[in-house]
Scaffold this motif. Sequence first.
Motif, short mmCIF file in Angstrom:
data_model
loop_
_atom_site.label_atom_id
_atom_site.label_comp_id
_atom_site.label_asym_id
_atom_site.label_seq_id
_atom_site.Cartn_x
_atom_site.Cartn_y
_atom_site.Cartn_z
N PRO A 1 6.71 -1.24 -2.33
CA PRO A 1 5.33 -1.08 -1.86
C PRO A 1 4.58 0.03 -2.58
N ALA A 2 5.28 1.10 -2.90
CA ALA A 2 4.63 2.21 -3.61
C ALA A 2 4.17 1.77 -4.98
N LEU A 3 5.00 1.03 -5.69
CA LEU A 3 4.63 0.56 -7.02
C LEU A 3 3.42 -0.37 -6.96
N ALA A 4 3.35 -1.19 -5.92
CA ALA A 4 2.19 -2.07 -5.74
C ALA A 4 0.92 -1.25 -5.50
N ALA A 5 1.04 -0.21 -4.67
CA ALA A 5 -0.11 0.63 -4.39
C ALA A 5 -0.56 1.38 -5.64
N ILE A 6 0.40 1.83 -6.44
CA ILE A 6 0.07 2.54 -7.68
C ILE A 6 -0.69 1.62 -8.63
N ALA A 7 -0.20 0.39 -8.78
CA ALA A 7 -0.87 -0.56 -9.67
C ALA A 7 -2.28 -0.89 -9.18
N ALA A 8 -2.43 -1.10 -7.88
CA ALA A 8 -3.74 -1.46 -7.32
C ALA A 8 -4.73 -0.32 -7.42
#
Length: 316
Positions: A241-248
């Motif tokens: 989830p953190a990686l998704a938030a970083i990308a977004a």
Amino acid sequence: MKAAQIMSFGTPDVLRVTETETPTPGAGEVLVAVEASSVNGHDTMVRAGGLKLVLGRKVPMGTGLDFAGVVVEIGTGVAGFRAGDRVWGMVHPRRRHTTAAAAEYVVVAADRIGLAPAGVSAIEAASLVVTGSTALIALRESVGLAGGERVLVRGAAGGVGTAAVQLAHAMGGHVTALARGRHAAALRDLGADEVLDYGTTTAEEIGPFDVILDTVGSELNCYRSRLAKGGRMVTVGLSAPALAAIAASAIHGSRRIRTFSANPGSAVLDDTADYVTSGALRPIVHSVYPLADIAAAHQAFEHGGVLGKHVLAVSS
């Protein structure tokens, strides 16, 4: 030599301390007699199988990322170190090691060690290798903290968090620590100007901040919204989830969520040592385990809720 190894992927009980051959340094490498290592999130992630795509599935696999100890042998082409030097450093986090830092001896590239800071024990030094260098890279290189800026350290009681509070204070930041309320006095002693209890304080109630250093890896978008204009945020708490938030968050430009791979070389280790020697960065050791009890150390790390680091005493 004795070395802790991962025999299969899973819970801490997959760890075993085995007898194996002492490694030999090659060109550009040094052999270090390890006195202490520590438990880090990278170690537990590898043990649980979270980095199989990077490190492969072959076991047994070594464990332990950081160490403090004494150089006992130098490979060809190494300059700047000699046998008897007290050093600290890290094995490479993205390479598979049959044995790693949680062992009586470790072979490591010479550009991944530095002279250990004076005035601290091996146990204390080991507690600061990953934590101190990670916090320094995050604050100095990722977000470029300037004096007078308002800094939030989220997860301030952990290893990286306690180092970040101290370094942010030393860099002239106005530091707000977010952690369990029972750690408030200790965090103020480390340099926090304000301490907020994460159990009773929501993100919507705080800020704005010029810099946010997150060590937790959850609710990242919520905390990013607490940045002031021109603010910067970095997280070292990585998950899917953190990686998704970083990308977004890339759409927010300079106010995006940043991350990095903490992989310090000798220069960063030397700079971290300078902060330790000056007294600006103090080791915070919660508990010390013998190497034979590494499974218990991993269990304690995953349970969380403590101030500072869990350290392994490997030899004296």
